[in-house]
Design a protein around this motif. Structure first.
Motif, PDB file in Angstrom:
ATOM      1  N   LYS A 161       1.485   7.129  -6.760  1.00  0.00           N
ATOM      2  CA  LYS A 161       0.375   7.986  -7.192  1.00  0.00           C
ATOM      3  C   LYS A 161       0.604   9.460  -6.878  1.00  0.00           C
ATOM      4  O   LYS A 161      -0.074  10.320  -7.439  1.00  0.00           O
ATOM      5  CB  LYS A 161      -0.936   7.541  -6.514  1.00  0.00           C
ATOM      6  CG  LYS A 161      -1.488   6.226  -7.030  1.00  0.00           C
ATOM      7  CD  LYS A 161      -2.897   5.977  -6.521  1.00  0.00           C
ATOM      8  CE  LYS A 161      -2.933   5.865  -5.012  1.00  0.00           C
ATOM      9  NZ  LYS A 161      -4.291   5.518  -4.526  1.00  0.00           N
ATOM     10  N   ARG A 162       1.531   9.753  -6.001  1.00  0.00           N
ATOM     11  CA  ARG A 162       1.751  11.138  -5.574  1.00  0.00           C
ATOM     12  C   ARG A 162       2.327  11.982  -6.706  1.00  0.00           C
ATOM     13  O   ARG A 162       3.155  11.525  -7.494  1.00  0.00           O
ATOM     14  CB  ARG A 162       2.697  11.196  -4.382  1.00  0.00           C
ATOM     15  CG  ARG A 162       2.093  10.769  -3.065  1.00  0.00           C
ATOM     16  CD  ARG A 162       3.061  11.031  -1.939  1.00  0.00           C
ATOM     17  NE  ARG A 162       3.253  12.454  -1.717  1.00  0.00           N
ATOM     18  CZ  ARG A 162       2.543  13.190  -0.858  1.00  0.00           C
ATOM     19  NH1 ARG A 162       1.589  12.625  -0.148  1.00  0.00           N
ATOM     20  NH2 ARG A 162       2.785  14.471  -0.707  1.00  0.00           N
ATOM     21  N   CYS A 201      -2.301   4.257   4.477  1.00  0.00           N
ATOM     22  CA  CYS A 201      -1.071   4.626   3.768  1.00  0.00           C
ATOM     23  C   CYS A 201      -1.075   6.078   3.317  1.00  0.00           C
ATOM     24  O   CYS A 201      -0.053   6.766   3.398  1.00  0.00           O
ATOM     25  CB  CYS A 201      -0.847   3.697   2.585  1.00  0.00           C
ATOM     26  SG  CYS A 201      -0.458   1.999   3.090  1.00  0.00           S
ATOM     27  N   GLU A 202      -2.215   6.545   2.841  1.00  0.00           N
ATOM     28  CA  GLU A 202      -2.300   7.944   2.417  1.00  0.00           C
ATOM     29  C   GLU A 202      -2.017   8.882   3.578  1.00  0.00           C
ATOM     30  O   GLU A 202      -1.287   9.876   3.441  1.00  0.00           O
ATOM     31  CB  GLU A 202      -3.671   8.230   1.814  1.00  0.00           C
ATOM     32  CG  GLU A 202      -3.854   7.652   0.414  1.00  0.00           C
ATOM     33  CD  GLU A 202      -5.268   7.796  -0.107  1.00  0.00           C
ATOM     34  OE1 GLU A 202      -6.101   8.417   0.598  1.00  0.00           O
ATOM     35  OE2 GLU A 202      -5.547   7.283  -1.218  1.00  0.00           O
ATOM     36  N   LYS A 211       2.175   1.745  -3.584  1.00  0.00           N
ATOM     37  CA  LYS A 211       1.123   2.235  -4.472  1.00  0.00           C
ATOM     38  C   LYS A 211       0.836   3.712  -4.229  1.00  0.00           C
ATOM     39  O   LYS A 211       0.674   4.498  -5.173  1.00  0.00           O
ATOM     40  CB  LYS A 211      -0.165   1.422  -4.258  1.00  0.00           C
ATOM     41  CG  LYS A 211      -0.139   0.019  -4.808  1.00  0.00           C
ATOM     42  CD  LYS A 211      -1.480  -0.657  -4.532  1.00  0.00           C
ATOM     43  CE  LYS A 211      -1.578  -2.017  -5.139  1.00  0.00           C
ATOM     44  NZ  LYS A 211      -2.896  -2.645  -4.852  1.00  0.00           N
ATOM     45  N   THR A 212       0.779   4.090  -2.967  1.00  0.00           N
ATOM     46  CA  THR A 212       0.473   5.480  -2.621  1.00  0.00           C
ATOM     47  C   THR A 212       1.591   6.413  -3.057  1.00  0.00           C
ATOM     48  O   THR A 212       1.339   7.505  -3.576  1.00  0.00           O
ATOM     49  CB  THR A 212       0.219   5.610  -1.107  1.00  0.00           C
ATOM     50  OG1 THR A 212      -0.812   4.698  -0.725  1.00  0.00           O
ATOM     51  CG2 THR A 212      -0.217   7.012  -0.742  1.00  0.00           C
ATOM     52  N   GLY A 266       0.814  -1.223   0.000  1.00  0.00           N
ATOM     53  CA  GLY A 266       0.000   0.000   0.000  1.00  0.00           C
ATOM     54  C   GLY A 266       0.839   1.260   0.000  1.00  0.00           C
ATOM     55  O   GLY A 266       0.505   2.250  -0.675  1.00  0.00           O
ATOM     56  N   GLU A 317       1.344  11.351   4.116  1.00  0.00           N
ATOM     57  CA  GLU A 317       1.178  12.779   4.367  1.00  0.00           C
ATOM     58  C   GLU A 317       1.928  13.172   5.632  1.00  0.00           C
ATOM     59  O   GLU A 317       2.554  14.241   5.701  1.00  0.00           O
ATOM     60  CB  GLU A 317      -0.309  13.120   4.507  1.00  0.00           C
ATOM     61  CG  GLU A 317      -1.091  13.113   3.209  1.00  0.00           C
ATOM     62  CD  GLU A 317      -0.626  14.184   2.220  1.00  0.00           C
ATOM     63  OE1 GLU A 317      -0.117  15.225   2.673  1.00  0.00           O
ATOM     64  OE2 GLU A 317      -0.757  13.940   1.012  1.00  0.00           O
ATOM     65  N   SER A 321       6.123  12.384  -6.271  1.00  0.00           N
ATOM     66  CA  SER A 321       6.643  11.045  -5.986  1.00  0.00           C
ATOM     67  C   SER A 321       8.170  11.046  -5.991  1.00  0.00           C
ATOM     68  O   SER A 321       8.796  11.765  -6.783  1.00  0.00           O
ATOM     69  CB  SER A 321       6.128  10.071  -7.055  1.00  0.00           C
ATOM     70  OG  SER A 321       6.634   8.786  -6.840  1.00  0.00           O
ATOM     71  N   GLU A 381      -5.535   1.653   1.946  1.00  0.00           N
ATOM     72  CA  GLU A 381      -5.375   2.916   1.219  1.00  0.00           C
ATOM     73  C   GLU A 381      -5.480   4.117   2.163  1.00  0.00           C
ATOM     74  O   GLU A 381      -4.667   5.048   2.092  1.00  0.00           O
ATOM     75  CB  GLU A 381      -6.425   3.032   0.118  1.00  0.00           C
ATOM     76  CG  GLU A 381      -6.264   2.044  -1.025  1.00  0.00           C
ATOM     77  CD  GLU A 381      -6.702   0.640  -0.668  1.00  0.00           C
ATOM     78  OE1 GLU A 381      -6.284  -0.316  -1.368  1.00  0.00           O
ATOM     79  OE2 GLU A 381      -7.458   0.466   0.333  1.00  0.00           O
ATOM     80  N   GLU A 382      -6.468   4.093   3.052  1.00  0.00           N
ATOM     81  CA  GLU A 382      -6.659   5.201   3.992  1.00  0.00           C
ATOM     82  C   GLU A 382      -5.456   5.356   4.911  1.00  0.00           C
ATOM     83  O   GLU A 382      -4.969   6.464   5.142  1.00  0.00           O
ATOM     84  CB  GLU A 382      -7.916   4.961   4.835  1.00  0.00           C
ATOM     85  CG  GLU A 382      -9.221   5.090   4.072  1.00  0.00           C
ATOM     86  CD  GLU A 382     -10.405   4.600   4.877  1.00  0.00           C
ATOM     87  OE1 GLU A 382     -11.520   5.129   4.651  1.00  0.00           O
ATOM     88  OE2 GLU A 382     -10.241   3.702   5.728  1.00  0.00           O
TER      89      GLU A 382
END
Length: 250
Positions: free
Chosen positions: A23-24, A222-223, A19-20, A16, A227, A27, A219-220
């Protein structure tokens, strides 16, 4: 952040995180993901094919301490004199018997969990220290944090001694408490090298370990964790924080 290495990326939170990061918008230039068997990690391998040159897969069994030098060389061949900005020790295990209490404890299981959850992060950090120092030096004008050099150790609220009101779960609690203690020492020992170290709790997450009843998705978690690590500064050095940056009791 120019470069990051994350351990335990074949599934769960490690995957995760990768993947996160991919997507940034900002990155990292180089992302290194470790797993025990690249051929068996279909999703991770597919991601590396889609992000050639950015995502680099590194095959390593973290209990094979003699191979750490080879991993460092693989990373150094890519990052060169820029060094490694972030080492995220994410890999962790916990046997099913952990839920059965003290009567179910077995020496071999305890030693196995301790090796992966506590010893491996310490020894991998030692191995990568020269590259972390290079990154800190190469980014001398940057503030303390992931843009300079940082060690992120994946902990758990179960490692909090003060918060333990339920008992049991010896394998995981003991090893994560030990990892928290190691993180604090790292933060003090590496302070003059401008490298920060923090322990982070990902929350109760729907993974193989967390189970389906967990309130957070991978997902929640890792995001929010990512941050949080992007905002790390000297005030968090040596701290035990959760996914949203809030401090937790040791």
């Amino acid at each position: 952040m120019n470069s990051i290495l994350v351990t335990g990326c074949n599934r769960g939170l490690g995957l995760g995180i990768i993947k996160t990061l991919l997507k940034r918008q900002n990155s990292p230039k180089y992302i290194f993901a470790t797993c025990r068997n690249i051929q068996a990690s279909d999703e991770l391998r597919k991601l590396s094919e889609e992000h050639t040159g950015k995502l680099h897969l590194v095959e390593i069994d973290l209990k094979d301490f003699d191979k750490y030098g080879d991993v460092v060389k693989q990373v150094e061949n890519v990052v060169k004199e820029d060094g490694l900005n972030v080492l995220w020790n994410s890999a962790g295990i916990s046997p099913r018997s952990s839920f059965l209490g003290i009567r179910a404890l077995k020496v071999n299981e305890l030693m196995d969990v301790f090796s992966v959850n506590c010893v491996a992060p310490l020894m991998l950090t030692k191995a990568f220290l020269p590259l972390l120092k290079k990154a800190a030096k190469a980014n001398s004008s940057a503030p303390l944090g992931v843009s300079k050099a940082a060690i992120i150790n994946m902990s758990s609220i179960l490692g909090s001694i003060e918060s333990n009101v339920d008992g049991s779960l010896y394998h995981y609690r003991v090893t994560k408490s030990g990892l928290n203690a190691a993180t604090k020492s790292m933060s003090l020992d590496l302070k003059n090298d401008k490298i920060i170290a923090v322990s982070i709790h990902p929350g109760w997450v729907k993974t193989d370990m967390g189970g389906e009843k967990a309130p957070m998705s991978v997902e929640e978690s890792c995001e929010q964790m990512i941050e949080t690590i992007y905002k790390l500064d000297a005030s968090k050095n040596g701290g035990f924080i959760q996914y949203n940056g809030e401090s937790l009791p040791f």
